[in-house]
Design a protein around this motif. Structure first.
Motif, PDB file in Angstrom:
ATOM      1  N   TYR A 206      34.339 -26.177 -10.969  1.00 22.78           N
ATOM      2  CA  TYR A 206      35.197 -27.348 -11.183  1.00 22.78           C
ATOM      3  C   TYR A 206      36.667 -26.947 -11.230  1.00 22.78           C
ATOM      4  O   TYR A 206      37.527 -27.566 -10.582  1.00 22.78           O
ATOM      5  CB  TYR A 206      34.801 -28.064 -12.470  1.00 22.78           C
ATOM      6  CG  TYR A 206      35.741 -29.187 -12.843  1.00 22.78           C
ATOM      7  CD1 TYR A 206      35.694 -30.409 -12.176  1.00 22.78           C
ATOM      8  CD2 TYR A 206      36.690 -29.022 -13.850  1.00 22.78           C
ATOM      9  CE1 TYR A 206      36.558 -31.436 -12.506  1.00 22.78           C
ATOM     10  CE2 TYR A 206      37.558 -30.043 -14.192  1.00 22.78           C
ATOM     11  CZ  TYR A 206      37.492 -31.248 -13.517  1.00 22.78           C
ATOM     12  OH  TYR A 206      38.362 -32.263 -13.844  1.00 22.78           O
ATOM     13  N   PHE A 207      36.968 -25.902 -11.989  1.00 15.29           N
ATOM     14  CA  PHE A 207      38.357 -25.450 -12.068  1.00 15.29           C
ATOM     15  C   PHE A 207      38.814 -24.812 -10.752  1.00 15.29           C
ATOM     16  O   PHE A 207      39.997 -24.853 -10.426  1.00 15.29           O
ATOM     17  CB  PHE A 207      38.534 -24.472 -13.224  1.00 15.29           C
ATOM     18  CG  PHE A 207      38.565 -25.136 -14.567  1.00 15.29           C
ATOM     19  CD1 PHE A 207      39.616 -25.961 -14.918  1.00 15.29           C
ATOM     20  CD2 PHE A 207      37.533 -24.945 -15.481  1.00 15.29           C
ATOM     21  CE1 PHE A 207      39.651 -26.594 -16.156  1.00 15.29           C
ATOM     22  CE2 PHE A 207      37.560 -25.557 -16.715  1.00 15.29           C
ATOM     23  CZ  PHE A 207      38.621 -26.393 -17.058  1.00 15.29           C
ATOM     24  N   ALA A 208      37.884 -24.228  -9.989  1.00 17.98           N
ATOM     25  CA  ALA A 208      38.244 -23.699  -8.673  1.00 17.98           C
ATOM     26  C   ALA A 208      38.642 -24.818  -7.715  1.00 17.98           C
ATOM     27  O   ALA A 208      39.409 -24.582  -6.770  1.00 17.98           O
ATOM     28  CB  ALA A 208      37.081 -22.900  -8.093  1.00 17.98           C
ATOM     29  N   CYS A 209      38.124 -26.035  -7.934  1.00 15.27           N
ATOM     30  CA  CYS A 209      38.537 -27.192  -7.135  1.00 15.27           C
ATOM     31  C   CYS A 209      39.780 -27.862  -7.711  1.00 15.27           C
ATOM     32  O   CYS A 209      40.632 -28.351  -6.963  1.00 15.27           O
ATOM     33  CB  CYS A 209      37.401 -28.214  -7.058  1.00 15.27           C
ATOM     34  SG  CYS A 209      35.898 -27.627  -6.237  1.00 15.27           S
ATOM     35  N   LEU A 210      39.898 -27.893  -9.032  1.00 17.26           N
ATOM     36  CA  LEU A 210      40.995 -28.621  -9.685  1.00 17.26           C
ATOM     37  C   LEU A 210      42.318 -27.866  -9.626  1.00 17.26           C
ATOM     38  O   LEU A 210      43.362 -28.454  -9.306  1.00 17.26           O
ATOM     39  CB  LEU A 210      40.616 -28.914 -11.137  1.00 17.26           C
ATOM     40  CG  LEU A 210      41.708 -29.564 -12.001  1.00 17.26           C
ATOM     41  CD1 LEU A 210      41.990 -30.979 -11.516  1.00 17.26           C
ATOM     42  CD2 LEU A 210      41.294 -29.575 -13.467  1.00 17.26           C
ATOM     43  N   LEU A 211      42.302 -26.588  -9.930  1.00 16.32           N
ATOM     44  CA  LEU A 211      43.557 -25.840 -10.051  1.00 16.32           C
ATOM     45  C   LEU A 211      44.365 -25.805  -8.760  1.00 16.32           C
ATOM     46  O   LEU A 211      45.587 -26.005  -8.803  1.00 16.32           O
ATOM     47  CB  LEU A 211      43.262 -24.420 -10.548  1.00 16.32           C
ATOM     48  CG  LEU A 211      42.727 -24.319 -11.979  1.00 16.32           C
ATOM     49  CD1 LEU A 211      42.438 -22.873 -12.341  1.00 16.32           C
ATOM     50  CD2 LEU A 211      43.720 -24.927 -12.969  1.00 16.32           C
ATOM     51  N   PRO A 212      43.758 -25.550  -7.589  1.00  9.62           N
ATOM     52  CA  PRO A 212      44.581 -25.588  -6.365  1.00  9.62           C
ATOM     53  C   PRO A 212      45.216 -26.953  -6.112  1.00  9.62           C
ATOM     54  O   PRO A 212      46.319 -27.028  -5.566  1.00  9.62           O
ATOM     55  CB  PRO A 212      43.581 -25.225  -5.258  1.00  9.62           C
ATOM     56  CG  PRO A 212      42.506 -24.477  -5.932  1.00  9.62           C
ATOM     57  CD  PRO A 212      42.383 -25.107  -7.285  1.00  9.62           C
ATOM     58  N   VAL A 227      38.049 -18.516 -13.248  1.00  7.70           N
ATOM     59  CA  VAL A 227      37.038 -17.678 -13.904  1.00  7.70           C
ATOM     60  C   VAL A 227      37.390 -17.477 -15.375  1.00  7.70           C
ATOM     61  O   VAL A 227      36.504 -17.471 -16.245  1.00  7.70           O
ATOM     62  CB  VAL A 227      36.915 -16.327 -13.168  1.00  7.70           C
ATOM     63  CG1 VAL A 227      36.037 -15.365 -13.946  1.00  7.70           C
ATOM     64  CG2 VAL A 227      36.347 -16.544 -11.771  1.00  7.70           C
ATOM     65  N   THR A 228      38.671 -17.333 -15.686  1.00  9.77           N
ATOM     66  CA  THR A 228      39.089 -17.171 -17.083  1.00  9.77           C
ATOM     67  C   THR A 228      38.754 -18.406 -17.904  1.00  9.77           C
ATOM     68  O   THR A 228      38.261 -18.301 -19.043  1.00  9.77           O
ATOM     69  CB  THR A 228      40.596 -16.883 -17.135  1.00  9.77           C
ATOM     70  OG1 THR A 228      40.886 -15.717 -16.359  1.00  9.77           O
ATOM     71  CG2 THR A 228      41.046 -16.651 -18.571  1.00  9.77           C
ATOM     72  N   LEU A 229      39.005 -19.579 -17.357  1.00 13.35           N
ATOM     73  CA  LEU A 229      38.669 -20.814 -18.075  1.00 13.35           C
ATOM     74  C   LEU A 229      37.157 -20.965 -18.220  1.00 13.35           C
ATOM     75  O   LEU A 229      36.673 -21.461 -19.252  1.00 13.35           O
ATOM     76  CB  LEU A 229      39.256 -22.013 -17.335  1.00 13.35           C
ATOM     77  CG  LEU A 229      40.791 -22.094 -17.308  1.00 13.35           C
ATOM     78  CD1 LEU A 229      41.243 -23.256 -16.437  1.00 13.35           C
ATOM     79  CD2 LEU A 229      41.333 -22.233 -18.721  1.00 13.35           C
ATOM     80  N   GLY A 230      36.393 -20.559 -17.223  1.00 15.62           N
ATOM     81  CA  GLY A 230      34.944 -20.595 -17.351  1.00 15.62           C
ATOM     82  C   GLY A 230      34.437 -19.657 -18.424  1.00 15.62           C
ATOM     83  O   GLY A 230      33.510 -19.991 -19.182  1.00 15.62           O
ATOM     84  N   GLY A 261      27.697 -13.288 -17.281  1.00 14.14           N
ATOM     85  CA  GLY A 261      27.154 -12.706 -16.052  1.00 14.14           C
ATOM     86  C   GLY A 261      27.482 -13.563 -14.837  1.00 14.14           C
ATOM     87  O   GLY A 261      27.776 -13.034 -13.754  1.00 14.14           O
ATOM     88  N   VAL A 262      27.433 -14.889 -14.988  1.00  9.52           N
ATOM     89  CA  VAL A 262      27.788 -15.782 -13.894  1.00  9.52           C
ATOM     90  C   VAL A 262      29.260 -15.612 -13.517  1.00  9.52           C
ATOM     91  O   VAL A 262      29.617 -15.578 -12.327  1.00  9.52           O
ATOM     92  CB  VAL A 262      27.487 -17.246 -14.289  1.00  9.52           C
ATOM     93  CG1 VAL A 262      28.122 -18.213 -13.302  1.00  9.52           C
ATOM     94  CG2 VAL A 262      25.989 -17.471 -14.349  1.00  9.52           C
ATOM     95  N   GLN A 263      30.130 -15.471 -14.506  1.00  3.62           N
ATOM     96  CA  GLN A 263      31.557 -15.312 -14.220  1.00  3.62           C
ATOM     97  C   GLN A 263      31.829 -14.023 -13.451  1.00  3.62           C
ATOM     98  O   GLN A 263      32.618 -14.007 -12.494  1.00  3.62           O
ATOM     99  CB  GLN A 263      32.351 -15.324 -15.529  1.00  3.62           C
ATOM    100  CG  GLN A 263      32.150 -16.569 -16.376  1.00  3.62           C
ATOM    101  CD  GLN A 263      32.498 -17.833 -15.627  1.00  3.62           C
ATOM    102  OE1 GLN A 263      33.482 -17.886 -14.885  1.00  3.62           O
ATOM    103  NE2 GLN A 263      31.682 -18.861 -15.790  1.00  3.62           N
ATOM    104  N   ALA A 264      31.175 -12.953 -13.853  1.00  2.00           N
ATOM    105  CA  ALA A 264      31.358 -11.684 -13.137  1.00  2.00           C
ATOM    106  C   ALA A 264      30.837 -11.781 -11.708  1.00  2.00           C
ATOM    107  O   ALA A 264      31.469 -11.274 -10.768  1.00  2.00           O
ATOM    108  CB  ALA A 264      30.649 -10.556 -13.898  1.00  2.00           C
ATOM    109  N   ALA A 265      29.699 -12.431 -11.531  1.00  2.79           N
ATOM    110  CA  ALA A 265      29.133 -12.570 -10.190  1.00  2.79           C
ATOM    111  C   ALA A 265      30.040 -13.409  -9.289  1.00  2.79           C
ATOM    112  O   ALA A 265      30.232 -13.092  -8.105  1.00  2.79           O
ATOM    113  CB  ALA A 265      27.739 -13.188 -10.274  1.00  2.79           C
ATOM    114  N   LEU A 266      30.620 -14.492  -9.819  1.00  5.36           N
ATOM    115  CA  LEU A 266      31.513 -15.327  -9.023  1.00  5.36           C
ATOM    116  C   LEU A 266      32.755 -14.556  -8.586  1.00  5.36           C
ATOM    117  O   LEU A 266      33.223 -14.699  -7.447  1.00  5.36           O
ATOM    118  CB  LEU A 266      31.922 -16.565  -9.832  1.00  5.36           C
ATOM    119  CG  LEU A 266      30.840 -17.626 -10.055  1.00  5.36           C
ATOM    120  CD1 LEU A 266      31.358 -18.730 -10.963  1.00  5.36           C
ATOM    121  CD2 LEU A 266      30.388 -18.221  -8.730  1.00  5.36           C
TER     122      LEU A 266
END
Length: 488
Positions: A206-212, A227-230, A261-266
């Motif tokens: 969601y933040f990857a779509c919102l921030l840009p 990723v930091t916000l997640g 773990g999801v954040q690191a993988a992304l």
């Protein structure tokens, strides 16, 4: 004191009646206990028994009990209904990535999912649910899966528009697999682990779509901020759940490991180029023989079709019929949200060499793109003059190497000696796909008639002149390309 008794009568009267066929007791004879005695009402031996009292009665089920029974019998169909319901809803209602309603709706879904996840830990199975939600608490499972399915389908569709090639599609396929797994009972029984994984993934996407859209830029540091916000969301979940379950092992196993773990993988997938860049997306792209700007905001696209309708062996011929001096033109229109800062994209040409395999020509052509905020996006084209027969590929990527679009085409010599017949199409600002020459002429004639004035009769009049090839003009919100892209 004397007691009078009736002659020949026992001192104690036995009120029981022996079952038929049982011999009477006499003397010290012991009667085997093989037959069961039938007990009759003691108040009146002659009282009649109502036959309805001997029939077991069942309580009539309520409407809600019937609904629950029907759901239990058709559990798999119910899961499929919620799954496809959320997906189809987003396919129909999904708008642009910068649509305010879509962003607000997705944020509300995330808040509801976070609240339900916390409430499930606060009120685990077997405990009394919160009073305000007691009537709808039984539907929480369906609500969780519907909201997750809706969010994942939104992100999958947005990424699908912004990606091309095999590697980025792996991530989209992975999201679709999570959509399916989200509906399987086996994953439901795992507990909060799967839900933390899905929530952590949805928050970051969601933040990857919102921030840009908000910042007006894209790049690694923007995705790193998402990723930091997640990760901050996962940490907040841990702190809140710790109030009700101060079990460190439970928090690490069910929240920390799956969430972080999801954040690191992304982050790793983005660095490898698996996650496509957002929010830019190619709206249309194709290969043509000629591309000319014929009037303000209008491009004339010329192509040669080498197939003949009554010769089936020509239907699957080469995509580009080459004659001496021909150059392929890669024409594309790319979308970015309104207010997005100017950015650069690179066009690379690849040739499948018989000995070396896929080889690229130079560093590609770098194009400066501006966002006009329209649905059709910004139009551009690039070409190369070093053409050879064989298989070709054009790749459009961001400045940092993330692939946006690719198209494959084949080249073969054109042996025909008769004059070429070009198929003409016209790309306008408002239409995503090019218009045929017939449709374009209709739009020009309708635009020539001013609103409120009757249309002029066509009979006996001179038709409007066709656009002059090679003329160049500008349209508000879009500028002409500064140069053609060559990859020598």
């Amino acid at each position: 004191m004397a007691t009078a008794t009736q002659p020949n009568s026992p001192e104690k009267k036995d009120d029981t009646v022996e079952a038929p066929g049982t011999p009477a007791a006499s003397g010290n004879v012991v009667i085997p206990d093989t037959n069961a005695a039938v007990a009759l009402p003691t108040h009146s031996p002659a009282a009649a028994v109502d036959p309805d009292d001997l029939v077991d009665t069942q309580k009539t089920p309520t409407l809600m009990e019937k609904v629950q029974e029907f759901r239990a019998r058709h559990e798999m169909w119910e899961m499929a209904l919620f799954f496809f319901g959320g997906f189809i809803y987003d396919v129909v209602s999904l708008s642009r990535i910068d649509d305010t309603l879509t962003l607000v709706q997705s944020f509300a879904y995330l808040l509801i999912l976070t609240g339900l996840l916390l409430l499930e830990q606060r009120f685990p199975e077997g405990t009394e649910p919160p009073r305000l939600l007691s009537k709808v608490w039984r539907w929480r499972e369906e609500a969780v899966h519907f909201l997750f399915g809706s969010l994942l389908s939104v992100f999958m569709l947005l990424l699908f528009k912004a990606t091309s090639g095999f590697t980025p599609y792996l991530f989209v396929v992975g999201l679709f697999a999570l959509l399916v797994a989200n509906e399987l009972p086996r994953f439901r029984q795992v507990g909060p682990v799967i839900r933390v994984v899905l929530l952590s993934l949805c928050v970051t996407l969601y933040f990857a779509c919102l921030l840009p859209v908000v910042i007006g830029r894209m790049g690694f540091w923007v995705f790193l901020l998402a990723v930091t916000l997640g990760s901050a969301n996962v940490f907040g979940l841990m702190r809140l759940i710790q109030r009700w379950r101060p079990d460190v092992e439970f928090l690490i196993r069910n929240v920390a490991i799956p969430g972080f773990g999801v954040q690191a993988a992304l982050l790793v997938l983005y660095l490898l180029g698996v996650i496509p860049p957002l929010p830019v997306a190619v709206q249309f792209a194709d290969i043509y023989h000629k591309v000319e700007r014929v009037s303000p905001g209008v491009y004339q696209l010329s192509s040669v079709d080498d197939s003949v309708w009554f010769k089936p062996w020509t239907w699957f011929g080469p995509d580009f019929a080459m004659q001496p001096g021909d150059k392929p033109y890669y024409f594309f229109r790319i979308f970015a949200p309104k207010g997005f800062a100017p950015y650069k994209v690179r066009v690379r040409w690849y040739y499948d060499h018989p000995d070396k395999g896929w080889t690229t020509y130079g560093n590609g052509f770098m194009a400066n793109v501006s966002s006009n905020g329209t649905d059709g996006g910004y139009r551009y084209y690039a070409t190369t003059s070093n053409l050879k027969p064989g298989a070709w590929r054009v790749v459009l990527e961001t400045e940092d190497g993330h692939e946006i679009h690719r198209i494959n085409f084949s080249v073969a010599p054109d042996a025909r000696t008769e004059p070429r017949q070009y198929k003409l199409e016209y790309s306008t600002l408002k239409e995503l796909k090019p218009l045929s020459q017939e449709d374009y002429e209709k739009t020009r004639k309708s635009a020539a008639v001013k609103p409120g004035e009757p249309s002029k009769p066509t009979g006996g009049t001179t038709p409007a002149p066709a656009p002059t090839p090679g003329s160049v003009g500008t349209e508000p919100g879009e500028t002409a390309p500064t140069a053609e892209g060559t990859a020598q």
